[in-house]
Design a protein around this motif. Structure first.
Motif, short mmCIF file in Angstrom:
data_model
loop_
_atom_site.label_atom_id
_atom_site.label_comp_id
_atom_site.label_asym_id
_atom_site.label_seq_id
_atom_site.Cartn_x
_atom_site.Cartn_y
_atom_site.Cartn_z
N PHE A 86 -3.88 -0.35 -3.97
CA PHE A 86 -4.58 0.34 -2.90
C PHE A 86 -5.42 -0.64 -2.08
O PHE A 86 -5.47 -0.55 -0.85
CB PHE A 86 -5.48 1.43 -3.48
N ASP A 111 -4.05 7.35 2.81
CA ASP A 111 -4.21 6.42 1.70
C ASP A 111 -2.84 6.21 1.06
O ASP A 111 -1.92 7.02 1.25
CB ASP A 111 -5.22 6.94 0.68
N ALA A 149 -3.59 -1.62 7.44
CA ALA A 149 -4.39 -0.55 8.05
C ALA A 149 -4.47 -0.74 9.55
O ALA A 149 -4.62 -1.87 10.05
CB ALA A 149 -5.78 -0.52 7.43
N ALA A 153 -4.66 -1.49 1.95
CA ALA A 153 -5.69 -1.25 2.96
C ALA A 153 -6.07 -2.54 3.70
O ALA A 153 -6.34 -2.52 4.90
CB ALA A 153 -6.92 -0.63 2.30
N ARG A 192 -6.08 4.29 9.11
CA ARG A 192 -4.86 4.87 8.54
C ARG A 192 -3.86 3.76 8.23
O ARG A 192 -3.83 2.72 8.89
CB ARG A 192 -4.27 5.92 9.47
#
Length: 299
Positions: free
Chosen positions: A239, A205, A247, A243, A252
């Motif tokens: 965040f 993250d 990602a 993502a 990940r």
């Protein structure tokens, strides 16, 4: 141990007081050294290819003793001196990276690992290094380049625009590889060579990435940084964007670190010189074993 004043020029891109504070915090947290260890290992490999014993070497700004340890094991350096931040602890002289304490023509080798990305006047530093090198002395340095943390830069810009209606400098404006060759030549260094090593690290993250950056001493050191704490809504949006955009299929998240390498030599009569225009004794067509012809007119 001598000390040097900290530069506080109002034109500074990087805040030297913030840089020192971030180095101290990294030590307190327990430094994350995987990038620095990689650069130190690569630097020693590159020196091995030179196949020379260097008399006097200066380490400029490397934040830990990793180069001292690696070079002592290599046997390629007779005398090693570390110049850099007081936070490192084992430096032979505390030195402002903008004002180098080297005597002219006093060094056979200058090395640096993950330090030059945060100097405000890189052309000036390179010129000072050139003056300090003996004829046929070598500069070899690896530091963070322009592609570093491109994912974080983009995610922060979107998150701040969405939550604050504007953006602030969050990721340092690292030097671009394409500019380095010219900077080395302007400094008077011969046989300049530059290349890049791109390292992609994957995180569970974005918070893990931010924690690593703190432990590297790599949190925002820009003079024009936003001084207010990061808002929770901005962090949440950061965040989300990270993502969504960066990602891998397994979930990940990618973070790119671009390590740019530069090397250059103080001029010496023994070094190879480029041929004068028109002095070639063999035609290119003959060397390639192809018939000589006119260029096609694309107009």
């Amino acid at each position: 141990m001598s000390s040097a004043p900290i530069s506080t020029s109002p034109m500074s891109v990087f805040d030297p007081l913030a840089l020192a504070q971030r180095r101290r915090r990294a030590l307190a947290l327990g430094p994350e050294t995987f990038l620095l260890d990689r650069v130190a290992e690569d630097l020693v490999d590159r020196l091995n290819a030179v196949k020379r014993l260097f008399g006097t070497a200066a380490d400029l700004g490397t934040p830990t003793p990793v180069l001292r340890d690696a070079l002592s094991r290599s046997g390629m350096v007779e005398r090693y001196f570390a110049f850099g931040p007081a936070e490192r602890g084992d430096v032979d002289a505390v030195a402002d990276p903008e004002i180098l304490p080297f005597a002219p023509a006093s060094l056979d080798l200058v090395v640096s690992a993950l330090a030059l990305q945060s100097v405000n006047d890189l052309p000036g530093v390179l010129a000072q290094i050139r003056r300090a090198l003996k004829p046929d002395g070598l500069l070899l340095a690896g530091f963070l380049g322009g592609g570093t943390l491109s994912e974080l830069r983009e995610a922060f810009a979107i998150a701040e625009s969405d939550t604050l209606g504007g953006i602030s400098p969050r990721v340092a404006p690292f030097v671009d590889l394409r500019d380095l060759g010219g900077l080395l030549q302007r400094a008077g260094l011969a046989l300049p060579v530059t290349d890049v090593d791109r390292v992609v690290v994957r995180y569970g993250d974005p918070l893990a990435l931010l924690h690593d950056l703190r432990r590297m001493g790599g949190a925002n050191p820009l003079t024009d940084r936003r001084r207010a704490p990061l808002l929770k809504k901005t962090l949440i949006r950061l965040f989300e964007v990270y993502a969504e955009r960066f990602a891998d299929p397994d979930g990940r998240l990618r973070a790119t670190f671009e390590i740019v390498w530069l090397s250059g030599w103080a001029p010496h009569e023994s070094q190879q010189k480029p041929l004068r225009p028109g002095s070639a004794k063999t035609r290119l067509a003959d060397a390639l074993n192809v018939p000589e012809g006119r260029l096609k007119d694309e107009g």
